[in-house]
Design a protein around this motif. Structure first.
Motif, PDB file in Angstrom:
ATOM      1  N   GLY A  58       0.781  -1.226   0.000  1.00 57.17           N
ATOM      2  CA  GLY A  58       0.000   0.000   0.000  1.00 57.17           C
ATOM      3  C   GLY A  58       0.812   1.275   0.000  1.00 57.17           C
ATOM      4  O   GLY A  58       0.392   2.271  -0.580  1.00 57.17           O
ATOM      5  N   PHE A  59       1.991   1.274   0.650  1.00 61.44           N
ATOM      6  CA  PHE A  59       2.741   2.518   0.732  1.00 61.44           C
ATOM      7  C   PHE A  59       3.148   3.029  -0.643  1.00 61.44           C
ATOM      8  O   PHE A  59       3.065   4.232  -0.918  1.00 61.44           O
ATOM      9  N   GLY A  60       3.583   2.140  -1.526  1.00 61.48           N
ATOM     10  CA  GLY A  60       3.997   2.560  -2.862  1.00 61.48           C
ATOM     11  C   GLY A  60       2.868   3.233  -3.623  1.00 61.48           C
ATOM     12  O   GLY A  60       3.075   4.239  -4.319  1.00 61.48           O
ATOM     13  N   ARG A  61       1.652   2.699  -3.487  1.00 60.11           N
ATOM     14  CA  ARG A  61       0.506   3.302  -4.172  1.00 60.11           C
ATOM     15  C   ARG A  61       0.122   4.637  -3.544  1.00 60.11           C
ATOM     16  O   ARG A  61      -0.236   5.590  -4.260  1.00 60.11           O
ATOM     17  N   LEU A  62       0.211   4.732  -2.216  1.00 60.86           N
ATOM     18  CA  LEU A  62      -0.067   6.016  -1.573  1.00 60.86           C
ATOM     19  C   LEU A  62       0.974   7.051  -1.982  1.00 60.86           C
ATOM     20  O   LEU A  62       0.640   8.216  -2.249  1.00 60.86           O
ATOM     21  N   TRP A  63       2.235   6.649  -2.042  1.00 66.50           N
ATOM     22  CA  TRP A  63       3.307   7.548  -2.486  1.00 66.50           C
ATOM     23  C   TRP A  63       3.044   8.027  -3.901  1.00 66.50           C
ATOM     24  O   TRP A  63       3.138   9.234  -4.197  1.00 66.50           O
ATOM     25  N   ALA A  64       2.716   7.099  -4.803  1.00 65.47           N
ATOM     26  CA  ALA A  64       2.458   7.478  -6.192  1.00 65.47           C
ATOM     27  C   ALA A  64       1.268   8.423  -6.294  1.00 65.47           C
ATOM     28  O   ALA A  64       1.297   9.406  -7.045  1.00 65.47           O
ATOM     29  N   ALA A  65       0.212   8.146  -5.512  1.00 73.24           N
ATOM     30  CA  ALA A  65      -0.964   9.017  -5.539  1.00 73.24           C
ATOM     31  C   ALA A  65      -0.612  10.415  -5.058  1.00 73.24           C
ATOM     32  O   ALA A  65      -1.053  11.420  -5.637  1.00 73.24           O
ATOM     33  N   ALA A  66       0.189  10.504  -3.989  1.00 69.43           N
ATOM     34  CA  ALA A  66       0.574  11.811  -3.449  1.00 69.43           C
ATOM     35  C   ALA A  66       1.428  12.593  -4.440  1.00 69.43           C
ATOM     36  O   ALA A  66       1.244  13.805  -4.621  1.00 69.43           O
ATOM     37  N   VAL A  67       2.352  11.908  -5.115  1.00 68.92           N
ATOM     38  CA  VAL A  67       3.242  12.582  -6.055  1.00 68.92           C
ATOM     39  C   VAL A  67       2.475  13.033  -7.300  1.00 68.92           C
ATOM     40  O   VAL A  67       2.639  14.158  -7.785  1.00 68.92           O
ATOM     41  N   VAL A  68       1.620  12.163  -7.821  1.00 67.82           N
ATOM     42  CA  VAL A  68       0.825  12.510  -8.996  1.00 67.82           C
ATOM     43  C   VAL A  68      -0.097  13.695  -8.690  1.00 67.82           C
ATOM     44  O   VAL A  68      -0.232  14.631  -9.480  1.00 67.82           O
ATOM     45  N   SER A  69      -0.727  13.652  -7.522  1.00 69.48           N
ATOM     46  CA  SER A  69      -1.632  14.733  -7.130  1.00 69.48           C
ATOM     47  C   SER A  69      -0.873  16.048  -6.950  1.00 69.48           C
ATOM     48  O   SER A  69      -1.357  17.115  -7.347  1.00 69.48           O
ATOM     49  N   LYS A  70       0.317  15.983  -6.359  1.00 73.41           N
ATOM     50  CA  LYS A  70       1.133  17.187  -6.180  1.00 73.41           C
ATOM     51  C   LYS A  70       1.537  17.784  -7.523  1.00 73.41           C
ATOM     52  O   LYS A  70       1.558  19.013  -7.693  1.00 73.41           O
ATOM     53  N   LEU A  71       1.858  16.915  -8.488  1.00 73.13           N
ATOM     54  CA  LEU A  71       2.212  17.402  -9.820  1.00 73.13           C
ATOM     55  C   LEU A  71       1.045  18.181 -10.418  1.00 73.13           C
ATOM     56  O   LEU A  71       1.216  19.286 -10.941  1.00 73.13           O
ATOM     57  N   GLY A  72      -0.161  17.602 -10.340  1.00 75.29           N
ATOM     58  CA  GLY A  72      -1.320  18.293 -10.893  1.00 75.29           C
ATOM     59  C   GLY A  72      -1.610  19.597 -10.175  1.00 75.29           C
ATOM     60  O   GLY A  72      -1.908  20.621 -10.811  1.00 75.29           O
ATOM     61  N   ASP A  73      -1.512  19.582  -8.843  1.00 75.46           N
ATOM     62  CA  ASP A  73      -1.745  20.808  -8.068  1.00 75.46           C
ATOM     63  C   ASP A  73      -0.755  21.900  -8.453  1.00 75.46           C
ATOM     64  O   ASP A  73      -1.109  23.077  -8.561  1.00 75.46           O
ATOM     65  N   SER A  74       0.491  21.500  -8.653  1.00 71.27           N
ATOM     66  CA  SER A  74       1.524  22.484  -8.993  1.00 71.27           C
ATOM     67  C   SER A  74       1.306  23.061 -10.390  1.00 71.27           C
ATOM     68  O   SER A  74       1.560  24.253 -10.625  1.00 71.27           O
ATOM     69  N   LEU A  75       0.835  22.233 -11.317  1.00 75.00           N
ATOM     70  CA  LEU A  75       0.506  22.746 -12.646  1.00 75.00           C
ATOM     71  C   LEU A  75      -0.598  23.792 -12.550  1.00 75.00           C
ATOM     72  O   LEU A  75      -0.536  24.854 -13.179  1.00 75.00           O
ATOM     73  N   ARG A  76      -1.616  23.487 -11.742  1.00 76.07           N
ATOM     74  CA  ARG A  76      -2.740  24.406 -11.616  1.00 76.07           C
ATOM     75  C   ARG A  76      -2.333  25.701 -10.913  1.00 76.07           C
ATOM     76  O   ARG A  76      -2.676  26.793 -11.368  1.00 76.07           O
ATOM     77  N   THR A  77      -1.610  25.586  -9.802  1.00 78.72           N
ATOM     78  CA  THR A  77      -1.256  26.783  -9.042  1.00 78.72           C
ATOM     79  C   THR A  77      -0.288  27.690  -9.799  1.00 78.72           C
ATOM     80  O   THR A  77      -0.266  28.899  -9.567  1.00 78.72           O
ATOM     81  N   ALA A  78       0.503  27.106 -10.713  1.00 79.12           N
ATOM     82  CA  ALA A  78       1.384  27.934 -11.532  1.00 79.12           C
ATOM     83  C   ALA A  78       0.620  28.617 -12.658  1.00 79.12           C
ATOM     84  O   ALA A  78       0.923  29.763 -13.032  1.00 79.12           O
ATOM     85  N   ALA A  79      -0.383  27.928 -13.197  1.00 84.95           N
ATOM     86  CA  ALA A  79      -1.120  28.475 -14.335  1.00 84.95           C
ATOM     87  C   ALA A  79      -2.218  29.437 -13.922  1.00 84.95           C
ATOM     88  O   ALA A  79      -2.533  30.389 -14.653  1.00 84.95           O
ATOM     89  N   MET A  80      -2.823  29.239 -12.756  1.00 77.31           N
ATOM     90  CA  MET A  80      -4.001  30.031 -12.380  1.00 77.31           C
ATOM     91  C   MET A  80      -3.708  31.516 -12.210  1.00 77.31           C
ATOM     92  O   MET A  80      -4.502  32.354 -12.659  1.00 77.31           O
TER      93      MET A  80
END
Length: 399
Positions: free
Chosen positions: A13-35
């Motif tokens: 489970g940890f690997g999937r939680l890590w991947a989810a957190a990293v993927v979500s952070k990438l998307g958040d950072s794209l949005r916060t830079a573009a907005m």
């Protein structure tokens, strides 16, 4: 005395939680830079543009404690993937509005407010869920790996991607953010269904009473109370520094935009290195001593930034500051997870986060006032004073 720690197992489970957190952070950072760029294209009013950012902070002050109480009541895994699916649908609709030319400042404010409101549940649930996915002795390493992965995604992947995505269309960064939410939801939904045990709620118990119970538990634990006080002081200092950093570098140091980019990049690189080495430092010194040491070193970095008028000194100080910042953050979260009573981690983590968010805008105002009154280098020195107070508040816990 050192703190035992082992590397977390990626399976289970940890690997999937890590991947989810990293993927979500990438998307958040794209949005916060573009907005902000989108907001600037819609209005030239600085107050309206700043209001979009403010709407991203406000829900933590209004609903942060409530989000922690909800996270303690529900199945954290289900709450996380459900929230991410809602956020994905919200961002997909927003991307469509941008593509069709229907974006407005009011819509940006509403989206920022809604996303952060949902985040109050997601973040507290994620903090509460992690201890059920890794052994207790691996918590420190797991937190460091999570934060390092998020730092890499947010700093070194999102930054170069945003201009490329914007060339493809103004709506593309938001569509990409929507896709990352859906992918993160799928990863979280695949986690083992057994989560942390939750104590049965008392008959007639209300969310308000449960929030108060969490605050009392935080106050009664001397170590967590000191850590919370120190973190709040540091976040006020961080707000003062970050809000005026561009003026410090381009004005006081006269290093231009290139110097500012170098300082920000150095901070990100230092944070990544700090994540890699945070576990080893905690093993040698103990968690609370690691936090104390990090605060002492960061104070020195701020003093150097405010007194040495050389671009290279600021770049070096920012790298070391970022390194120790990750050491602080990883051990702070781990201490919170280790010391929180069963079934109360969501509420305790929400109190930390609410104070952190409140500190940032307060510090930004303080830094701006200091820069206007005494010079562009003084916010760093004001931050150093706040970090000194933070370190002092931790001193009784290291003896």
């Amino acid at each position: 005395m050192g703190t035992a720690s082992t590397t977390p197992v990626w399976r289970g489970g940890f690997g999937r939680l890590w991947a989810a957190a990293v993927v979500s952070k990438l998307g958040d950072s794209l949005r916060t830079a573009a907005m902000p760029l989108l907001a600037a294209s819609l209005t030239a009013d600085p107050l309206l543009i700043a209001s979009v950012t403010a709407c991203g902070y406000l829900p933590w002050l209004l609903f942060g404690l409530l989000g922690g109480a909800v996270a303690d009541r529900v199945d954290q895994r289900r709450a996380m993937w459900a929230v991410d699916l809602v956020r994905g649908a919200l961002m997909a609709a927003f991307a469509l509005a941008v593509a069709l030319g229907h974006a407005s400042v009011a819509l940006l404010m509403a989206v920022a407010f809604a996303l952060t409101t949902l985040q109050t549940v997601f973040d507290n649930a994620a903090t509460a869920l992690l201890p059920s996915l890794v052994p207790a002795e691996s918590l420190g390493s797991a937190n460091a790996r999570l934060q390092t992965g998020q730092q890499l995604a947010g700093t070194f992947l999102a930054g170069p991607l945003v201009p490329v995505l914007l060339v493809a269309g103004a709506a593309v960064p938001y569509a990409a953010d929507a896709a990352t939410y859906v992918l993160a939801a799928l990863l979280v939904a695949s986690l083992p269904s057994a989560g942390p045990e939750r104590r049965p709620r008392k008959a007639g118990s209300t969310l308000r009473a449960e929030i108060a119970e969490g605050i009392r538990a935080l106050w009664r634990d001397r170590a967590l109370r000191s850590l919370c006080t120190a973190t709040t002081l540091c976040n006020i200092g961080m707000g003062a520094l970050i809000a005026t950093l561009v003026l410090h570098v381009t004005g006081w140091l006269d290093a231009g935009n290139g110097g500012y980019a170098a300082a920000v990049t150095a901070y990100g690189a230092g944070a990544v290195a700090g994540g890699i080495l945070a576990r080893r430092l905690a093993e040698r010194t103990g968690r609370i001593r690691s936090v104390f040491l990090a605060g002492c070193v960061q104070t020195g970095c701020l003093v150097a930034m405010g007194t040495v008028r050389e671009p290279w000194a600021t770049v070096a100080a920012m790298a070391l500051f970022g390194f120790m910042g990750l050491v602080w953050n990883a051990n702070q979260v781990t201490l919170m997870q280790e010391r929180s009573p069963d079934g109360m981690l969501g509420r305790i983590s929400s109190a930390f986060r609410a104070l952190a968010v409140a500190g940032a805008p307060l510090g930004a105002l303080l830094g701006g006032a200091a820069a206007a009154a005494w010079g562009l280098n003084t916010p760093a020195l004001v931050a150093a004073g706040l970090f000194t107070l933070a370190v002092a508040s931790l001193t009784p816990q290291i003896n």
